[in-house]
Every structure is written in structure tokens, then in C-alpha cells.
Design an enzyme around this catalytic site. Structure first.
Site, short mmCIF file in Angstrom:
data_model
loop_
_atom_site.label_atom_id
_atom_site.label_comp_id
_atom_site.label_asym_id
_atom_site.label_seq_id
_atom_site.Cartn_x
_atom_site.Cartn_y
_atom_site.Cartn_z
N GLU A 1 0.87 -1.17 0.00
CA GLU A 1 0.00 0.00 0.00
C GLU A 1 0.91 1.23 0.00
OE1 GLU A 1 -2.83 0.34 3.21
OE2 GLU A 1 -3.59 2.24 2.39
N ARG B 1 4.88 -13.00 9.79
CA ARG B 1 5.57 -11.72 9.57
C ARG B 1 6.96 -11.78 10.16
NH1 ARG B 1 1.79 -7.61 8.87
NH2 ARG B 1 3.23 -5.93 9.22
N LYS C 1 4.31 0.76 9.79
CA LYS C 1 4.44 1.98 8.98
C LYS C 1 3.89 3.19 9.72
CE LYS C 1 2.78 0.18 5.07
NZ LYS C 1 2.30 0.05 3.67
P1 ATP Z 1 -0.47 -1.62 6.64
O1 ATP Z 1 -0.75 -1.69 8.09
O2 ATP Z 1 -0.29 -0.24 6.13
O3 ATP Z 1 -1.32 -2.51 5.78
P2 ATP Z 1 1.62 -3.45 5.98
O4 ATP Z 1 2.88 -3.54 6.76
O5 ATP Z 1 0.72 -4.60 5.90
O6 ATP Z 1 0.97 -2.19 6.59
P3 ATP Z 1 1.58 -3.32 3.11
O7 ATP Z 1 2.07 -2.23 2.25
O8 ATP Z 1 0.16 -3.65 3.07
O9 ATP Z 1 2.00 -2.92 4.57
O10 ATP Z 1 2.48 -4.59 2.90
C1 ATP Z 1 2.79 -5.14 1.64
C2 ATP Z 1 3.10 -6.59 1.78
O11 ATP Z 1 4.19 -6.76 2.68
C3 ATP Z 1 1.94 -7.36 2.36
O12 ATP Z 1 1.77 -8.56 1.62
C4 ATP Z 1 2.34 -7.64 3.77
O13 ATP Z 1 1.80 -8.87 4.19
C5 ATP Z 1 3.87 -7.71 3.66
N1 ATP Z 1 4.48 -7.35 4.94
C6 ATP Z 1 4.30 -6.20 5.62
N2 ATP Z 1 4.98 -6.23 6.79
C7 ATP Z 1 5.62 -7.42 6.83
C8 ATP Z 1 6.50 -8.05 7.78
N3 ATP Z 1 6.84 -7.46 8.93
N4 ATP Z 1 6.96 -9.29 7.48
C9 ATP Z 1 6.62 -9.90 6.33
N5 ATP Z 1 5.81 -9.36 5.40
C10 ATP Z 1 5.31 -8.14 5.64
MG MG Z 2 -1.30 -4.23 4.50
#
Ligand code: ATP
Ligand code: MG
Length: 557
Positions: A33, A259, A269
Site C-alpha cells: 500500500e 511476519r 508503517k
Molecule cells: P499496513 O498496516 O499499512 O497494511 P503493511 O505492513 O501490511 O501495513 P503493506 O504495504 O500492506 O503494509 O504490505 C505489503 C506486503 O508486505 C503485504 O503482503 C504484507 O503482508 C507484507 N508485509 C508487511 N509487513 C511485513 C512483515 N513485517 N513481514 C513480512 N511481510 C510483511
Molecule cells: Mg497491509
């Protein structure tokens, strides 16, 4: 990907799908995102998605999940693309956006209404919560649930045109208000948001929910394995419900893995943005940030990040990884690739009374101890040099074992140069040592000293007349607590107040004047350093310490 490791569960699934002919080739996607910069947690997701595509000869799409215009910006879109490429991955074809599919999503919403599977609901946000029930109690049907399709269609059109106020109406799927999984209790598909979008401008006044956009986006692109993190496990039945109830062109499957959580940092974020917005750091790319842009500026290499991510388990559980594990991979890569140089952080002048004032002797040292192909560097040796203040002591009782540096009246070797002896200290009016008078032992460059002379150790140095001035920024972990904000505290209270130490007036060997962002350095005995991309200029050399040579945290230092 390390082919010698046993397959993790997603590799097993993909191998089986390919063997059984369920899919012909692998197509994954990375779906950020654009509401912030990528961080080390995203790197794991990138390495898993792009890594699997690479391993199986498939492709990986980059799709921006841009369904919420409130927090999304083009600046983030650009930064994310740059970071993915910097990590060493290239997406399949053009960059994609969920917003490219808004027309199709809308048509599918109409399809569900016509099929009696979606309705416009006029419950307020608070009422919707009340009607939803709890984990132990079933929800109640909305009074709008049975409204005729024609009415819902007309209202949806009005919502789209901006004729309905925010919060007044939502489009909801008609699934089951008694479902054990709360995500299936008539989830929201569209909300009114009368705001412009960074790509679609004013075209829309309604925006789809993540759940209504994600699986359908996967289906449109023909994603075979939609890999996400564990918090989406409970959304999978909904992901499947949409695909089962819509005339989608393909049937992707969702798989979830744990994660990456790292101690001594944060991977939220929202919190990273707060650090930036409130000025606790100097931007998303502050070298102390766990963002990819911060790690890059700090001097962490893409290979180190990839190797670290590949070392992590891809499993069905969330875990916490020790920062020391990441740091191990950072050192490992830099040790192999960083050029060696000498830099004195706390200069103390040494004057050789037996070297002529105008003498300049050009000594050499390898650019890297194990990589001859990187060549040699020139080290001018002169009557006056600098050594580090901490490498000298007047205390002649210090044991040779404990203090392998320069002691008054004793010998030490200068790296790649002479064995020297400290003869006398010179003090200023306040009594502080400002200079050491010393002598070289002639003929000891690359040669053992004569019988009876035994240097305590080897220290680094630079010529006082031929060095370059630099600023060095010593960086430490941004948080002093392993779990910032744990136990309900404010995570900001755990910011490490000593995470940045700026040293000016450091003295580097002359070659450092030509340092570029293409080179990483090991300043001998001090750690790994990298030119700061923001503060360095033609007139000013600023280096960040990427990491020390050893792990001081493990010893509690
Ligand atoms: P938000 O809370 O803004 O959704 P997010 O960390 O999920 O934050 P995204 O931009 O939606 O951010 O994440 C993009 C991809 O990265 C998603 O598939 C998410 O599952 C993965 N991702 C985000 N944080 C992690 C993490 N700490 N470890 C592994 N994968 C992650
Ligand atoms: Mg997300």
C-alpha cells in the site's frame, strides 16, 4: 534461495501444483500500500514473492494496493519501486495498481447486487458494530438486508457520483451474520469517500475495501499463489467467497506466512511515519530507520538484506528475530566486499623526531586483505601523523596483554608502516596531552624489528599533512528496549537517546577524498562506513558507520 535447504510449506505447495499440472507456471505478486516507505519486514515479503518466482522460473507482479486515497501518495509509489529494484528484483511487465481495476470491481459489485448477494446498508458505523456481534455471540441482520436489488443499484450509483454523504451508506455482501468467522458477517465492499485519488483523480467517490479488491485483483492478473502474512488467514474464507461468487477469469489461492518482527526496532508503517512526522529522525531514509531507504543510506547492502531474508523461516507462525542475526549478515557481506582504509576518529598528533620535516615516503597497503584484484592504496608517511587518542597511554604499568597499543617508552607497530616508540608527551596549559614526540625504528616497514624490540600491537594512523578531514556519524540501534512500547507504554519513550553521535574533525587516509556511493569501507579497527548520500558534498565528507566490527550488544556493552 538456498536450494540445499528443505522446502518450506509454500515451496512444497508450489512444487506439487506444478507437478500435478494445477498451474503451468508461477505468478506471484508483491502488493504494497503506498502509504509509507518499505521496511525490513517488507523485504522478507519481497524476497519470498520474487524469490519463489525466480526459483520456479515464474514471474512476480508489483501491484500497488491503492484503495484508500486518505493516506496514499505518489511519493511513496516512486520510493517503493526504487527500493524493490535496489534490492535486486524486477517485476513482471508494467507496474500495476488496484485502482486500474476500479471499473471492473464496480461491475462485480453490481453483479453481486443483481445476484441478491450484496445490498446497500444505511446503518451508522456504530450501529454496524453493534449488529456485528462478538466472537461468542452471533450478529443481527441489518434492517436493509432485504432491500430490492433495484434500490441498491440506484443507491450505489448515487454513492459513486458523490450524492451521498460519507458514513451514510455502505455496500455490504450478504453472507451470514451468524458466521463463526466475523469477517463473513456481511463485510463492507464499498465506502463513501469523497476525496480525490492520486491516480484516478475525482472519478470516484466510493472506494473498495481491501478484501473486495485483493482477491479480484489477483484473479484479473492470473496470480497463481497469493502469498500474504498471517493476519489475513481469517480473511481467506472471504477471499474465496468473492472468487466463488463472481465471474472471475482465474482462481488464485491465498497462503499465509509469519511476519518478520525484529527486536530493537519497529516494523509498523504508522509508527515509522510518526517518527518522521514528529522529527525524531531526519526522514524516512534516516540511517537509523529500518526502512530500506534508511538501510541503504546507512550502508547496508542489498545482498546482506537478501541473505538475511533467505535465512528466515517461512512458516505458519509469527516470531521475533534477534537484531544480531540481521547484523551478522550485514557484517558478513561487508567483510567480503568493503575496501579497507584508515581513519582516526579522535586524532592525537605524533611527531617523529628522527624523520625529516619535508620527507614524504609512499607506503602501500592492500585495498582488501583477501582480494588482490582490488589493488593497493597509497599511504604517504610523514614526520607528523595522527593516531587515535584511545591508542595511547602514559601508564607504563599497563600489561602488554591488556593494552596492545602505544605506551610511553614502549613500541607499537603502525599498520603497513614502521615500528615506533613513544618518547615524550607534550601538554597544553590545561594539562591535556596535545602531542607525542616519538621515533621510528628504521627499516621496519614490512620487516621485523631488531632483537629486543617487541611492539605491543598494531594501531592505525594517517599522515597529518596528507590526510582528509571527515565527519563521522556513529549510529546505534534506534531503540534501547528490545520491544519498544511493550506493555502498553509509549514506544517513543524507548527511543535510544544515544543512537546518533556526530564526530567532526576525523582524519582519513588521502584516498577517502575519492569515496563514492559505489564503495563501502572498513575503517580498520573502527567498523564499516559508507558515505552519507544527503550530507556529503564536494567540500564535505560525511560517513555513516554502518556497523561496528563486533557485536557490542551481546556483551551488554
Ligand atoms: P499496513 O498496516 O499499512 O497494511 P503493511 O505492513 O501490511 O501495513 P503493506 O504495504 O500492506 O503494509 O504490505 C505489503 C506486503 O508486505 C503485504 O503482503 C504484507 O503482508 C507484507 N508485509 C508487511 N509487513 C511485513 C512483515 N513485517 N513481514 C513480512 N511481510 C510483511
Ligand atoms: Mg497491509
Amino acid at each position: 534461495m538456498d536450494e540445499s535447504k528443505p522446502q518450506h510449506f509454500i515451496q512444497q505447495i508450489i512444487s506439487r501444483d506444478l507437478a500435478d499440472g494445477v498451474v503451468k507456471s508461477v505468478l506471484t505478486r508483491f502488493p504494497p500500500e503506498p502509504n509509507g516507505y518499505l521496511h525490513i519486514g517488507h523485504a522478507k515479503s519481497i524476497c519470498v514473492n520474487f524469490g519463489l518466482a525466480r526459483q520456479y522460473g515464474g514471474q512476480c507482479n508489483l501491484r500497488f494496493d491503492d484503495t484508500n486515497p486518505e493516506k496514499e501518495e505518489d511519493e511513496y509509489v516512486q520510493a517503493i519501486q526504487h527500493d524493490v529494484q535496489w534490492l535486486g528484483f524486477q517485476w513482471n511487465g508494467e507496474v500495476r495498481y488496484a485502482s486500474d481495476y476500479f471499473d471492473q470491481f464496480y461491475d462485480w459489485a453490481v453483479h453481486l447486487i443483481n445476484a441478491g448477494k450484496a445490498y446497500i446498508c444505511e446503518l451508522s458505523a456504530e450501529e454496524t458494530r453493534e449488529y456485528r456481534g462478538t466472537l461468542t455471540e452471533a450478529g443481527k441482520n441489518s434492517p436493509w438486508r432485504e432491500r430490492p436489488a433495484a434500490e441498491s443499484l440506484a443507491l450505489l450509483e448515487q454513492m459513486r457520483k458523490g450524492e451521498i454523504a460519507e458514513g451514510k451508506m455502505t455496500l455490504r455482501a450478504k453472507i451470514d451474520m451468524a458466521a463463526a468467522n466475523i469477517n463473513l458477517r456481511d463485510p463492507v465492499l464499498y465506502r463513501v469517500k469523497r476525496m480525490p485519488h492520486h491516480r484516478t483523480g475525482d472519478a470516484w467517490n466510493i472506494y473498495p475495501s481491501y478484501d473486495f479488491a485483493h482477491g479480484q485483483g489477483d484473479a484479473i492478473e492470473g496470480i497463481t499463489h497469493s502469498i500474504c502474512t498471517l493476519e489475513f488467514e481469517d480473511h481467506r474464507p472471504l477471499y474465496d467467497w468473492f472468487l466463488d461468487n463472481l465471474p472471475v477469469p482465474a482462481r488464485p489461492r491465498q497462503y499465509e506466512f509469519g511476519r518478520l518482527n525484529l527486536n530493537y526496532t519497529i516494523t509498523s508503517k504508522r509508527k515509522l511515519k510518526q517518527l518522521v512526522d514528529e522529527g525524531h529522525v531526519d526522514g524516512w531514509d534516516d540511517p537509523r530507520m529500518p526502512t530500506l531507504s534508511g538501510l541503504r543510506r546507512r550502508g547496508v547492502t542489498p545482498a546482506a538484506i537478501r541473505n538475511f531474508c533467505d535465512s528466515l523461516a517461512v512458516a505458519k507462525t509469527d516470531g521475533v528475530v534477534d537484531m544480531a542475526q540481521f547484523e551478522h549478515f550485514i557484517r558478513d557481506d561487508l567483510n567480503d566486499n568493503a575496501l579497507r582504509a584508515m581513519c582516526v576518529l579522535n586524532p592525537l598528533k605524533v611527531v617523529f623526531t628522527n624523520v625529516a620535516e619535508e620527507a614524504v615516503e609512499t607506503l602501500t597497503a592492500p585495498a582488501h586483505p583477501n582480494r588482490e584484484e582490488l589493488g593497493e592504496r597509497e599511504l604517504p608517511f610523514t614526520r607528523e601523523i595522527y593516531i587515535d587518542r584511545s591508542d595511547f597511554s602514559e601508564d607504563t604499568s599497563l600489561s602488554r596483554k591488556k593494552f596492545k597499543r602505544l605506551v610511553l617508552g614502549d613500541y607499537v607497530r603502525l599498520r603497513a608502516a614502521y615500528v615506533i616508540r613513544a618518547d615524550e608527551v607534550v601538554r597544553d596549559a590545561s594539562g591535556e596531552i596535545v602531542q607525542i614526540n616519538a621515533s621510528i625504528v628504521p627499516g621496519t616497514v614490512g620487516e621485523n624489528p631488531p632483537e629486543g624490540i617487541s611492539p605491543r600491537g598494531v594501531i592505525h594512523w594517517v599522515s597529518a599533512s596528507h590526510c582528509v578531514d571527515l565527519e563521522v556519524r556513529l549510529l546505534d540501534r534506534l531503540f534501547s528496549a528490545p520491544f519498544p512500547g511493550a506493555g502498553g507504554g509509549d514506544f517513543l519513550a524507548d527511543v535510544n537517546p544515544d543512537s546518533l553521535q556526530v564526530l567532526s574533525g576525523c582524519k582519513g587516509e588521502p584516498g577517502l577524498a575519492n569515496a563514492t556511493l559505489q564503495q563501502h569501507y572498513q575503517f580498520e579497527r573502527e567498523g564499516y562506513f559508507y558515505l552519507d548520500s544527503r550530507y556529503s558534498s564536494a567540500e564535505r565528507l560525511v560517513f555513516n558507520r554502518t556497523i561496528g566490527l563486533r557485536d557490542n550488544w551481546a556483551k551488554g556493552a
